[in-house]
Write an enzyme that holds these catalytic residues in place. Sequence first.
Site, PDB file in Angstrom:
ATOM      1  N   LYS A  60       0.831  -1.219   0.000  1.00 24.05           N
ATOM      2  CA  LYS A  60       0.000   0.000   0.000  1.00 24.05           C
ATOM      3  C   LYS A  60       0.860   1.262   0.000  1.00 24.05           C
ATOM      4  O   LYS A  60       0.646   2.171  -0.794  1.00 24.05           O
ATOM      5  CB  LYS A  60      -0.909   0.012   1.241  1.00 24.05           C
ATOM      6  CG  LYS A  60      -1.580   1.341   1.505  1.00 24.05           C
ATOM      7  CD  LYS A  60      -2.485   1.297   2.699  1.00 24.05           C
ATOM      8  CE  LYS A  60      -1.881   1.746   4.001  1.00 24.05           C
ATOM      9  NZ  LYS A  60      -1.668   3.200   4.160  1.00 24.05           N
ATOM     10  N   ASN A  61       1.827   1.316   0.906  1.00 24.45           N
ATOM     11  CA  ASN A  61       2.579   2.563   1.074  1.00 24.45           C
ATOM     12  C   ASN A  61       3.572   2.839  -0.055  1.00 24.45           C
ATOM     13  O   ASN A  61       4.180   3.903  -0.094  1.00 24.45           O
ATOM     14  CB  ASN A  61       3.293   2.578   2.435  1.00 24.45           C
ATOM     15  CG  ASN A  61       2.312   2.794   3.571  1.00 24.45           C
ATOM     16  OD1 ASN A  61       1.136   3.060   3.341  1.00 24.45           O
ATOM     17  ND2 ASN A  61       2.792   2.664   4.804  1.00 24.45           N
ATOM     18  N   CYS A  94      -5.096   7.556   9.682  1.00 23.73           N
ATOM     19  CA  CYS A  94      -5.344   6.974  10.998  1.00 23.73           C
ATOM     20  C   CYS A  94      -5.079   7.988  12.097  1.00 23.73           C
ATOM     21  O   CYS A  94      -4.142   8.775  12.009  1.00 23.73           O
ATOM     22  CB  CYS A  94      -4.433   5.774  11.212  1.00 23.73           C
ATOM     23  SG  CYS A  94      -4.871   4.374  10.195  1.00 23.73           S
ATOM     24  N   ARG A 119      -0.363  14.515  13.244  1.00 25.12           N
ATOM     25  CA  ARG A 119       0.475  14.210  12.077  1.00 25.12           C
ATOM     26  C   ARG A 119       0.641  15.488  11.268  1.00 25.12           C
ATOM     27  O   ARG A 119      -0.007  15.703  10.251  1.00 25.12           O
ATOM     28  CB  ARG A 119      -0.153  13.074  11.264  1.00 25.12           C
ATOM     29  CG  ARG A 119      -0.235  11.810  12.079  1.00 25.12           C
ATOM     30  CD  ARG A 119      -0.859  10.675  11.328  1.00 25.12           C
ATOM     31  NE  ARG A 119       0.039  10.018  10.412  1.00 25.12           N
ATOM     32  CZ  ARG A 119      -0.297   8.938   9.705  1.00 25.12           C
ATOM     33  NH1 ARG A 119      -1.478   8.432   9.807  1.00 25.12           N
ATOM     34  NH2 ARG A 119       0.580   8.386   8.889  1.00 25.12           N
ATOM     35  N   ASP A 171       4.461   0.642  12.195  1.00 29.29           N
ATOM     36  CA  ASP A 171       3.261  -0.001  11.657  1.00 29.29           C
ATOM     37  C   ASP A 171       3.143  -1.469  12.077  1.00 29.29           C
ATOM     38  O   ASP A 171       2.065  -2.062  11.972  1.00 29.29           O
ATOM     39  CB  ASP A 171       3.238   0.088  10.121  1.00 29.29           C
ATOM     40  CG  ASP A 171       2.919   1.490   9.640  1.00 29.29           C
ATOM     41  OD1 ASP A 171       2.580   2.356  10.476  1.00 29.29           O
ATOM     42  OD2 ASP A 171       3.015   1.735   8.418  1.00 29.29           O
ATOM     43  N   ARG A 214      -8.574  -0.531   4.665  1.00 29.79           N
ATOM     44  CA  ARG A 214      -7.729   0.503   4.062  1.00 29.79           C
ATOM     45  C   ARG A 214      -6.358  -0.069   3.695  1.00 29.79           C
ATOM     46  O   ARG A 214      -5.680   0.465   2.819  1.00 29.79           O
ATOM     47  CB  ARG A 214      -7.538   1.681   5.028  1.00 29.79           C
ATOM     48  CG  ARG A 214      -8.798   2.523   5.199  1.00 29.79           C
ATOM     49  CD  ARG A 214      -8.483   3.826   5.900  1.00 29.79           C
ATOM     50  NE  ARG A 214      -7.232   4.345   5.436  1.00 29.79           N
ATOM     51  CZ  ARG A 214      -6.248   4.775   6.213  1.00 29.79           C
ATOM     52  NH1 ARG A 214      -6.387   4.788   7.507  1.00 29.79           N
ATOM     53  NH2 ARG A 214      -5.124   5.199   5.691  1.00 29.79           N
TER      54      ARG A 214
HETATM   55  C1  UD1 Z   1       4.237   6.965   6.615  1.00 26.96           C
HETATM   56  C2  UD1 Z   1       3.366   5.737   6.406  1.00 26.96           C
HETATM   57  C3  UD1 Z   1       2.835   5.231   7.734  1.00 26.96           C
HETATM   58  C4  UD1 Z   1       3.960   5.018   8.713  1.00 26.96           C
HETATM   59  C5  UD1 Z   1       4.869   6.247   8.808  1.00 26.96           C
HETATM   60  C6  UD1 Z   1       6.107   6.023   9.659  1.00 26.96           C
HETATM   61  C7  UD1 Z   1       2.408   6.092   4.207  1.00 26.96           C
HETATM   62  C8  UD1 Z   1       1.192   6.390   3.401  1.00 26.96           C
HETATM   63  N1  UD1 Z   1       2.257   6.108   5.537  1.00 26.96           N
HETATM   64  O1  UD1 Z   1       3.400   7.964   7.177  1.00 26.96           O
HETATM   65  O2  UD1 Z   1       2.132   4.022   7.502  1.00 26.96           O
HETATM   66  O3  UD1 Z   1       3.426   4.748   9.990  1.00 26.96           O
HETATM   67  O4  UD1 Z   1       5.305   6.635   7.501  1.00 26.96           O
HETATM   68  O5  UD1 Z   1       6.834   4.953   9.163  1.00 26.96           O
HETATM   69  O6  UD1 Z   1       3.466   5.819   3.674  1.00 26.96           O
HETATM   70  N2  UD1 Z   1       6.278  14.642  11.091  1.00 26.96           N
HETATM   71  C9  UD1 Z   1       6.328  15.978  11.461  1.00 26.96           C
HETATM   72  N3  UD1 Z   1       6.166  16.928  10.494  1.00 26.96           N
HETATM   73  C10 UD1 Z   1       5.971  16.609   9.179  1.00 26.96           C
HETATM   74  C11 UD1 Z   1       5.942  15.247   8.814  1.00 26.96           C
HETATM   75  C12 UD1 Z   1       6.092  14.282   9.794  1.00 26.96           C
HETATM   76  O7  UD1 Z   1       6.497  16.303  12.635  1.00 26.96           O
HETATM   77  O8  UD1 Z   1       5.852  17.514   8.366  1.00 26.96           O
HETATM   78  C13 UD1 Z   1       6.466  13.609  12.128  1.00 26.96           C
HETATM   79  C14 UD1 Z   1       5.215  12.749  12.325  1.00 26.96           C
HETATM   80  O9  UD1 Z   1       4.302  13.367  13.217  1.00 26.96           O
HETATM   81  C15 UD1 Z   1       5.810  11.492  12.883  1.00 26.96           C
HETATM   82  C16 UD1 Z   1       7.151  11.383  12.150  1.00 26.96           C
HETATM   83  O10 UD1 Z   1       7.445  12.685  11.671  1.00 26.96           O
HETATM   84  O11 UD1 Z   1       6.068  11.640  14.247  1.00 26.96           O
HETATM   85  C17 UD1 Z   1       7.159  10.403  11.013  1.00 26.96           C
HETATM   86  O12 UD1 Z   1       6.109  10.698  10.136  1.00 26.96           O
HETATM   87  P1  UD1 Z   1       6.200  10.379   8.581  1.00 26.96           P
HETATM   88  O13 UD1 Z   1       7.403   9.541   8.310  1.00 26.96           O
HETATM   89  O14 UD1 Z   1       6.018  11.629   7.827  1.00 26.96           O
HETATM   90  O15 UD1 Z   1       4.906   9.455   8.390  1.00 26.96           O
HETATM   91  P2  UD1 Z   1       3.897   9.498   7.183  1.00 26.96           P
HETATM   92  O16 UD1 Z   1       4.590   9.790   5.908  1.00 26.96           O
HETATM   93  O17 UD1 Z   1       2.706  10.285   7.581  1.00 26.96           O
END
Ligand code: UD1
Length: 423
Positions: free
Chosen positions: A24-25, A121, A126, A311, A403
């Site tokens: 998915k990701n 989720c 986030r 995850d 999902r």
């Molecule tokens: C992606 C995955 C999700 C997984 C996560 C971490 C997808 C669609 N989703 O989510 O399944 O759990 O990686 O492996 O690929 N953060 C900030 N500011 C930002 C962006 C992120 O503070 O602008 C923080 C987030 O709150 C979190 C951390 O960085 O604590 C990691 O988030 P991130 O790697 O961005 O996760 P996603 O891309 O949302």
Amino acid sequence: MTEGYLSINGRRKLSGETRVQGCKNAALPCLAACLLCEKGEACIENCPRLTDVENTAQILETLGAVCCFDESGHAVTVKAENVFGTAIDNEMMNRMRSSVLFMGALLSRTGEADLGYPGGCEIGSRPIDMHIRAFRSLGVDIEEEGGIIRCRLRSKIKPCQISLLCPSVGATENIMLLTARSEGETVIRNAAREPEIVDLQNFLNAMGADIRGAGSDIIVINGAPSLRGAEFRIMPDRIAALTYMAAAAACGGKIFLRGVNSEHLAICMSVLRDMGASLRRADGGLTVSMSGRPRAVNMIKTLYYPGFPTDAQPAFMAAATVADGTTVFVESIFENRFRHAPELKKLGADIDVNMCQATVRGKESLSGAEVRASDLRGGAAMVIGGLIADGTTRVYGVPHIERGYENISRDFSDLGADIRMIY
Ligand code: UD1
């Protein structure tokens, strides 16, 4: 209308084989990347059949692209020669977190993007501050008005060096999407290293981009002015694979997972071995065998790749509920990712949560109950809980699970479980 649920008669050993779905990701960013393809068609194979994929295809169509799934639903062709939309409404954005990737893809293609905040989720706040900061440094004007993020490319993208405060998967992918067609060299430092980012790099390169370094913490993007159609096969879903592996460790038995890439699973394989599972790579897959009760491992701390994936934490917590001894889980990526713990407790699990730490004292057995999935991976933990427990468990909140899992009841049935979807 009554709500459907998964009905599970637990306490059976697992036995059998299943093929692990496409990831998915990886599929979601690659679908967003199709928007960059001005000439020809992009064909994505091994695409999982999921609600998140359907929602992404719907966003693409709203913007003017044409998406066609083949009969199997696993191959999708995207034609994005005519992109006329620049806005995505709040309701669509809200359905999933990965919709934020259309910010980079749309800006790259049209120079404009008006989007709501992404959903996904509820596992903690986030934010998208890193995406926004990086985009601004690349020459994008961004304002927020009434919950809508208005993004406008000033003129051309200004390639630059970007250092991410933490290796965010989404921010890394979004920057790659925005810059894949820009002139000059952009460098991302402290980039996320997840295998899904390597997939996105390989797909963009197949379309004609020049991106190097994905899989390491420095990614160098030399944009190509126009991208063309390409065929690409999505990697296997490592989190789906880990869900079945954790279930086998908890229930015992012997299962074969076809199509797994075990290189992506190294840290979790080592944890599973510590729990007493035996793992063997063969014939394009992985055999997981387990006899007796799993052993507790002292501590499982989630980290960025190649660390233990956040995850997979809920599935491993479910397995730890029946381990011999105490396992401490430390969640260091998301601050609200133990919502499955109170539900596992309804099955009799002994879990104490304190901020980002959960202490799981393993018990001999759990007993069936009604539980609810409150997010995607937490839902997978509920299913494992049901497979472990004596008697019947009903898992509600199935749309969360759908999902990310194509057909979790089919897969676990193939693995010998007594599980049915009741509508
Ligand atoms: C992606 C995955 C999700 C997984 C996560 C971490 C997808 C669609 N989703 O989510 O399944 O759990 O990686 O492996 O690929 N953060 C900030 N500011 C930002 C962006 C992120 O503070 O602008 C923080 C987030 O709150 C979190 C951390 O960085 O604590 C990691 O988030 P991130 O790697 O961005 O996760 P996603 O891309 O949302």
